[in-house]
Design a protein around this motif. Sequence first.
Motif, PDB file in Angstrom:
ATOM      1  N   ARG A   9      31.269 -82.924 -31.772  1.00 20.76           N
ATOM      2  CA  ARG A   9      31.967 -83.740 -30.786  1.00 20.76           C
ATOM      3  C   ARG A   9      31.196 -83.722 -29.480  1.00 20.76           C
ATOM      4  NH1 ARG A   9      35.978 -86.651 -32.404  1.00 20.76           N
ATOM      5  NH2 ARG A   9      37.584 -86.079 -30.949  1.00 20.76           N
ATOM      6  N   GLN A  10      31.117 -84.883 -28.845  1.00 15.38           N
ATOM      7  CA  GLN A  10      30.426 -85.001 -27.568  1.00 15.38           C
ATOM      8  C   GLN A  10      31.417 -85.457 -26.509  1.00 15.38           C
ATOM      9  OE1 GLN A  10      27.244 -87.739 -28.362  1.00 15.38           O
ATOM     10  NE2 GLN A  10      25.822 -86.078 -28.790  1.00 15.38           N
ATOM     11  N   THR A  11      31.219 -84.968 -25.309  1.00 13.88           N
ATOM     12  CA  THR A  11      32.061 -85.384 -24.199  1.00 13.88           C
ATOM     13  C   THR A  11      31.582 -86.735 -23.674  1.00 13.88           C
ATOM     14  OG1 THR A  11      30.689 -84.310 -22.533  1.00 13.88           O
ATOM     15  CG2 THR A  11      32.422 -82.970 -23.547  1.00 13.88           C
ATOM     16  N   ASN A  12      32.416 -87.372 -22.860  1.00 11.07           N
ATOM     17  CA  ASN A  12      32.016 -88.645 -22.264  1.00 11.07           C
ATOM     18  C   ASN A  12      30.777 -88.474 -21.387  1.00 11.07           C
ATOM     19  OD1 ASN A  12      33.990 -90.144 -23.473  1.00 11.07           O
ATOM     20  ND2 ASN A  12      35.429 -89.959 -21.780  1.00 11.07           N
ATOM     21  N   GLY A  13      30.682 -87.347 -20.713  1.00  8.57           N
ATOM     22  CA  GLY A  13      29.509 -87.089 -19.884  1.00  8.57           C
ATOM     23  C   GLY A  13      28.231 -87.028 -20.699  1.00  8.57           C
ATOM     24  N   GLN A  14      28.301 -86.431 -21.882  1.00  9.42           N
ATOM     25  CA  GLN A  14      27.126 -86.354 -22.741  1.00  9.42           C
ATOM     26  C   GLN A  14      26.765 -87.715 -23.329  1.00  9.42           C
ATOM     27  OE1 GLN A  14      28.705 -83.422 -25.409  1.00  9.42           O
ATOM     28  NE2 GLN A  14      27.489 -81.771 -24.504  1.00  9.42           N
ATOM     29  N   ILE A  15      27.765 -88.516 -23.615  1.00  9.63           N
ATOM     30  CA  ILE A  15      27.517 -89.821 -24.219  1.00  9.63           C
ATOM     31  C   ILE A  15      26.906 -90.792 -23.207  1.00  9.63           C
ATOM     32  CG2 ILE A  15      28.653 -91.857 -25.201  1.00  9.63           C
ATOM     33  CD1 ILE A  15      30.671 -89.891 -26.479  1.00  9.63           C
ATOM     34  N   PHE A  16      27.432 -90.790 -21.985  1.00 12.43           N
ATOM     35  CA  PHE A  16      27.033 -91.799 -21.003  1.00 12.43           C
ATOM     36  C   PHE A  16      26.018 -91.311 -19.978  1.00 12.43           C
ATOM     37  CE2 PHE A  16      31.261 -93.296 -22.369  1.00 12.43           C
ATOM     38  CZ  PHE A  16      30.877 -94.529 -22.858  1.00 12.43           C
TER      39      PHE A  16
END
Length: 63
Positions: A9-16
């Motif tokens: 699972r990735q956080t929104n910070g990691q994705i964007f």
Amino acid sequence: MKYKPQLRRQTNGQIFAIPIVLGVLSIVGLVSALVGDGVWDGVSWVTLAIPILLCGYFFLRRS
């Protein structure tokens, strides 16, 4: 029994994070091209070339 890999699972910070950095670089490049001459022209060329070079790199890497 088949092995089922677990998805990380990735956080929104990691994705964007990377798209935000590329967007900020593009904005800096466009603003520096509009407001300055000399060094600012070089800043605009470099910051606007980075997203283009990354697209080319990942396109060629995929092939």
